[in-house]
Write a protein that holds these residues in place. Structure first.
Motif, PDB file in Angstrom:
ATOM      1  N   ALA A 142      42.189  36.373  37.025  1.00 10.37           N
ATOM      2  CA  ALA A 142      40.664  35.147  37.387  1.00 10.37           C
ATOM      3  C   ALA A 142      41.279  33.674  36.488  1.00 10.37           C
ATOM      4  N   MET A 143      41.815  33.538  36.117  1.00  4.58           N
ATOM      5  CA  MET A 143      42.618  31.869  35.944  1.00  4.58           C
ATOM      6  C   MET A 143      42.810  31.855  37.195  1.00  4.58           C
ATOM      7  N   LEU A 144      43.450  32.024  37.886  1.00  3.78           N
ATOM      8  CA  LEU A 144      44.659  31.767  39.127  1.00  3.78           C
ATOM      9  C   LEU A 144      43.402  31.585  40.246  1.00  3.78           C
ATOM     10  N   ALA A 145      42.514  32.561  40.316  1.00  5.37           N
ATOM     11  CA  ALA A 145      41.128  32.269  41.539  1.00  5.37           C
ATOM     12  C   ALA A 145      40.321  31.192  40.940  1.00  5.37           C
ATOM     13  N   ALA A 146      40.490  31.147  39.543  1.00  6.22           N
ATOM     14  CA  ALA A 146      39.645  29.450  39.519  1.00  6.22           C
ATOM     15  C   ALA A 146      40.617  27.686  40.303  1.00  6.22           C
ATOM     16  N   GLY A 147      41.810  28.603  40.368  1.00  3.88           N
ATOM     17  CA  GLY A 147      42.292  27.301  40.464  1.00  3.88           C
ATOM     18  C   GLY A 147      42.652  26.466  38.952  1.00  3.88           C
ATOM     19  N   VAL A 148      43.372  26.659  37.779  1.00  2.00           N
ATOM     20  CA  VAL A 148      43.734  26.535  36.833  1.00  2.00           C
ATOM     21  C   VAL A 148      44.873  26.172  36.294  1.00  2.00           C
ATOM     22  N   ALA A 149      45.887  26.875  37.384  1.00  2.00           N
ATOM     23  CA  ALA A 149      47.252  27.166  37.204  1.00  2.00           C
ATOM     24  C   ALA A 149      48.300  25.806  36.617  1.00  2.00           C
ATOM     25  N   ASP A 150      47.582  24.575  36.805  1.00  3.31           N
ATOM     26  CA  ASP A 150      48.458  23.265  36.926  1.00  3.31           C
ATOM     27  C   ASP A 150      47.677  22.912  34.797  1.00  3.31           C
ATOM     28  N   ARG A 151      46.793  23.757  34.251  1.00  3.86           N
ATOM     29  CA  ARG A 151      46.380  23.645  33.181  1.00  3.86           C
ATOM     30  C   ARG A 151      47.386  24.701  32.093  1.00  3.86           C
ATOM     31  N   LEU A 152      48.188  24.862  32.799  1.00  3.49           N
ATOM     32  CA  LEU A 152      49.316  26.523  31.522  1.00  3.49           C
ATOM     33  C   LEU A 152      50.151  25.322  31.595  1.00  3.49           C
ATOM     34  N   ALA A 153      50.719  24.201  32.573  1.00  2.00           N
ATOM     35  CA  ALA A 153      52.350  24.172  32.317  1.00  2.00           C
ATOM     36  C   ALA A 153      52.744  24.486  30.698  1.00  2.00           C
ATOM     37  N   GLY A 154      51.786  23.995  29.794  1.00  2.00           N
ATOM     38  CA  GLY A 154      53.104  24.160  28.242  1.00  2.00           C
ATOM     39  C   GLY A 154      53.228  25.140  28.171  1.00  2.00           C
ATOM     40  N   LEU A 155      52.722  26.477  29.108  1.00  2.00           N
ATOM     41  CA  LEU A 155      52.847  27.474  28.388  1.00  2.00           C
ATOM     42  C   LEU A 155      54.234  28.019  28.578  1.00  2.00           C
ATOM     43  N   ARG A 156      55.258  28.605  27.239  1.00  2.00           N
ATOM     44  CA  ARG A 156      56.282  29.462  27.626  1.00  2.00           C
ATOM     45  C   ARG A 156      56.378  30.846  27.769  1.00  2.00           C
ATOM     46  N   ARG A 157      55.602  31.546  26.875  1.00  4.25           N
ATOM     47  CA  ARG A 157      54.970  32.497  27.009  1.00  4.25           C
ATOM     48  C   ARG A 157      53.729  33.215  27.467  1.00  4.25           C
ATOM     49  N   CYS A 158      53.966  34.476  27.947  1.00  5.18           N
ATOM     50  CA  CYS A 158      52.842  35.119  28.430  1.00  5.18           C
ATOM     51  C   CYS A 158      53.061  36.562  28.228  1.00  5.18           C
ATOM     52  N   VAL A 159      51.662  37.171  27.212  1.00  2.41           N
ATOM     53  CA  VAL A 159      51.865  38.411  27.184  1.00  2.41           C
ATOM     54  C   VAL A 159      51.026  38.910  27.838  1.00  2.41           C
ATOM     55  N   SER A 160      50.540  40.432  28.637  1.00  2.00           N
ATOM     56  CA  SER A 160      49.600  40.534  29.729  1.00  2.00           C
ATOM     57  C   SER A 160      50.000  42.825  28.437  1.00  2.00           C
ATOM     58  N   ALA A 161      48.487  43.047  27.778  1.00  3.41           N
ATOM     59  CA  ALA A 161      48.808  44.488  27.774  1.00  3.41           C
ATOM     60  C   ALA A 161      47.478  44.795  28.009  1.00  3.41           C
ATOM     61  N   GLY A 162      46.533  46.562  27.971  1.00  3.96           N
ATOM     62  CA  GLY A 162      45.357  46.567  27.737  1.00  3.96           C
ATOM     63  C   GLY A 162      45.475  47.319  28.785  1.00  3.96           C
ATOM     64  N   GLU A 163      45.768  47.259  30.345  1.00  3.64           N
ATOM     65  CA  GLU A 163      46.022  47.532  31.229  1.00  3.64           C
ATOM     66  C   GLU A 163      47.408  46.973  32.324  1.00  3.64           C
ATOM     67  N   ALA A 164      47.674  47.983  33.594  1.00  2.00           N
ATOM     68  CA  ALA A 164      48.974  48.110  33.989  1.00  2.00           C
ATOM     69  C   ALA A 164      49.269  46.170  34.555  1.00  2.00           C
ATOM     70  N   MET A 165      49.921  45.304  34.567  1.00  2.00           N
ATOM     71  CA  MET A 165      49.724  44.707  35.341  1.00  2.00           C
ATOM     72  C   MET A 165      49.908  44.623  36.457  1.00  2.00           C
ATOM     73  N   PRO A 166      49.437  44.403  37.977  1.00  2.00           N
ATOM     74  CA  PRO A 166      49.956  44.816  38.832  1.00  2.00           C
ATOM     75  C   PRO A 166      51.315  43.794  39.218  1.00  2.00           C
ATOM     76  N   ALA A 167      51.697  44.110  40.190  1.00  2.00           N
ATOM     77  CA  ALA A 167      52.665  43.459  40.009  1.00  2.00           C
ATOM     78  C   ALA A 167      52.707  42.127  41.308  1.00  2.00           C
ATOM     79  N   GLN A 168      51.815  42.235  42.223  1.00  2.00           N
ATOM     80  CA  GLN A 168      51.095  40.935  43.032  1.00  2.00           C
ATOM     81  C   GLN A 168      50.417  39.854  42.004  1.00  2.00           C
ATOM     82  N   VAL A 169      49.616  40.362  41.415  1.00  2.00           N
ATOM     83  CA  VAL A 169      49.121  39.028  39.976  1.00  2.00           C
ATOM     84  C   VAL A 169      50.561  38.936  38.782  1.00  2.00           C
ATOM     85  N   TRP A 170      51.848  39.881  39.230  1.00  2.00           N
ATOM     86  CA  TRP A 170      52.933  39.118  37.878  1.00  2.00           C
ATOM     87  C   TRP A 170      53.375  38.012  38.574  1.00  2.00           C
ATOM     88  N   GLU A 171      53.718  38.262  40.401  1.00  2.00           N
ATOM     89  CA  GLU A 171      54.182  37.110  40.708  1.00  2.00           C
ATOM     90  C   GLU A 171      53.595  36.358  41.413  1.00  2.00           C
TER      91      GLU A 171
END
Length: 541
Positions: free
Chosen positions: A296-325
């Motif tokens: 959803a953040m990618l679709a909203a075009g706000v990726a530039d606001r995530l520049a300070g992140l060094r770690r992102c964790v995903s769980a709850g359901e499998a992350m599709p390879a396309q979304v990861w890439e």
């Protein structure tokens, strides 16, 4: 197997542990998993943190405020005093907690553990009937509830349960009571294997299962996944979207940051755009959320606001390879995917950095072991699908529940997921093995939604399954047979959706409703959910 002498005067939880022969194998392969017999995890995570790093370190942040480690320690001590002095809480008593992610919920959680109680943190969106069910299972002695969420709790069938609100204007408010108490408290000297928390998970019958976790278990997840995969730093700022009632949220937003002296930004509710704004505004470096939010953040075009992140964790359901890439291309961050379970407390298969293979969940977290087995419990060859089986320092212990024998087989935790292991030891998700619907990181039991739907006068019968969805991974879809005279139109759809939202937690409502003349059933009348899932998959794609 023997348990240490308990510090619990109220032995409700220990008396309802499964018999030892029904427990999974437990092993402590890492030196850091050796804990003393007497252990209070609140002491380790909070009191010891203040002793090591000082009281002034930033601890709990909100969009508008900040608590230091010393602030949290003082308020947790005051909560413990309120529970013991005003409500007569005894070690082993359960305390129901209800509220969104904010500092007072965290203070309440620590206060319960300090007093030797057992924390029963519940989803803030649960309705009265659901809360009554959790009350019936856990039998809490008192409830601490955000003042904005007392309505459903008050409407629940919880005879004799005192409810103390916090954050409101009432003179009897928990916050005001705390102001009259000293900020010191002598922590209960609990056993490492005394129950610290009861976490609920939905079963396919719709009746929640209560999982029992010890004080040592809380630290074990920090000393496995967090220490060896996440590798947080003291200067990190954590945030995320999972409620603290989810063990994914409890670990990622409370246990892991406090374990290393880091800070955590608590967010009650946020859209993808707002989440990205808060990440940028507060210098967040570690983010915990579900694949849906990253997409959803990618679709909203706000990726530039995530520049300070060094770690992102995903769980709850499998992350599709396309979304990861796509997320890596937009932010440069390699999302740490993982699978966890309420029964196991947190993530037990994952990978980070160069060890990540997009699309794969990863390898067993240090301290855990995993394999793929068939229905008989025998290992299957690499490359073939089977049931995921796991052991480690944590494991499934249901509270007085016959489903223990379904989850633990031959000493292994059988998670209910179908996986494939490749020849390099990576685990690849295939599907859920039961009727659970995983939507946007939330687990929804189809039969529970069915029970809600059939209470509406429009509905003759229904079947609820998961349907594939590009945004949420899956959505809840209901196939409904209407009573005679009811028009199968959008008005009926909205009526049924609103009815479910008012009956059970709103996130469980069917986002898709299809009216049918009849439901597929076996010769003995059992609903064939598999046939409905196939129909939903065909319709989706």
């Amino acid at each position: 197997m023997e348990l240490s002498p308990s510090a619990h005067v109220d032995t409700f939880c220990r008396d309802r542990l499964p018999a030892f022969h029904l427990w999974p194998q437990l092993h402590y392969d890492l030196p850091e998993l050796t804990y003393p017999d007497r252990l209070n995890c609140a002491q380790r995570l909070l009191d010891d943190a203040v002793g090591r790093w000082g009281a002034d370190r930033p601890c709990l942040l909100t969009p508008t405020g900040r608590w230091s480690y010393g602030d949290l320690l003082r308020r947790a001590n005051q909560v413990a005093r309120v529970l013991v002095e005003d409500f007569g809480l005894r070690p082993g008593n359960r305390v129901l907690l209800r509220g969104p992610n904010n500092p007072w919920l965290v203070a309440a959680w620590f206060g319960v553990l300090k007093a030797g109680g057992v924390a029963v943190t519940t989803m803030p969106l649960l309705r009265a009937a659901e809360l009554a069910q959790l009350h019936d299972i856990s039998r809490p002695a008192v409830a601490l509830c955000d003042h904005r969420y007392v309505g459903e709790l008050g409407a629940a069938d919880t005879p004799g349960l005192p409810v103390l609100a916090y954050g409101g204007d009432n003179d009897d408010d928990l916050v005001r009571r705390c102001e009259t108490k000293a900020g010191t408290f002598s922590n209960a000297v609990t056993a490492a294997d005394d129950v610290a928390l009861i976490a609920f998970t939905s079963g396919t019958t719709g009746r929640p299962k209560a999982t029992l976790h010890f004080h040592r278990d809380v630290l074990a997840n920090a000393d496995t996944f967090s220490r060896h995969v996440l590798k947080p730093r003291q200067d990190d700022v954590f945030t995320g979207t999972p409620p603290l009632a989810f063990t994914f949220g409890l670990g990622g937003l409370v246990v892991f940051p406090l374990h290393v002296g880091a800070a955590t930004l608590l967010i009650e509710q946020a859209s993808p755009e707002r989440l990205a704004d808060l990440v940028a505004e507060h210098g967040v470096t570690v983010l915990f959320t579900a694949p849906t939010a990253y997409r959803a953040m990618l679709a909203a075009g706000v990726a530039d606001r995530l520049a300070g992140l060094r770690r992102c964790v995903s769980a709850g359901e499998a992350m599709p390879a396309q979304v990861w890439e796509e997320f890596r291309a937009a932010t440069g961050v390699r999302v740490i995917d993982g699978i966890g379970a309420t029964e196991m407390l947190h993530v037990f298969i994952s990978a980070a950095d160069d060890a990540i293979r997009p699309g794969a969940t990863g390898k067993p977290v240090p301290g855990y072991r995993a394999r793929i087995v068939d229905e008989a419990g025998d290992p299957v060859p690499d490359g073939e699908p089977g049931l995921l089986a796991v052991t480690g320092p944590t494991g499934c212990r249901y509270l007085d529940d016959p489903r223990q024998t379904a989850y633990v087989r031959n000493g292994w935790n059988i998670t209910g997921d179908t996986y494939v292991r490749d020849r390099d030891g990576y685990f690849w998700y295939v599907a859920r093995s039961d009727d659970m619907i995983v939507t946007s990181g939330y687990n929804v039991a189809g039969p529970e939604v069915e029970k809600a739907l059939v209470t509406h006068p429009y509905v003759l019968e229904c079947g609820v399954v998961g349907a594939p969805d590009d945004r949420r991974g899956m959505i809840v879809k209901a196939y409904v047979v209407l009573r005679a005279g009811v028009a199968p139109d959008e008005v009926a759809v909205k009526e049924l959706q609103n009815h479910v939202k008012q009956t059970i937690a709103p996130y469980k409502y069917p986002r898709a409703v299809e009216f049918v003349a009849e439901l597929p059933r076996t010769s003995n009348g059992k609903l064939r959910r598999g046939a409905l899932r196939e129909r939903a998959a065909r319709a989706a794609g």
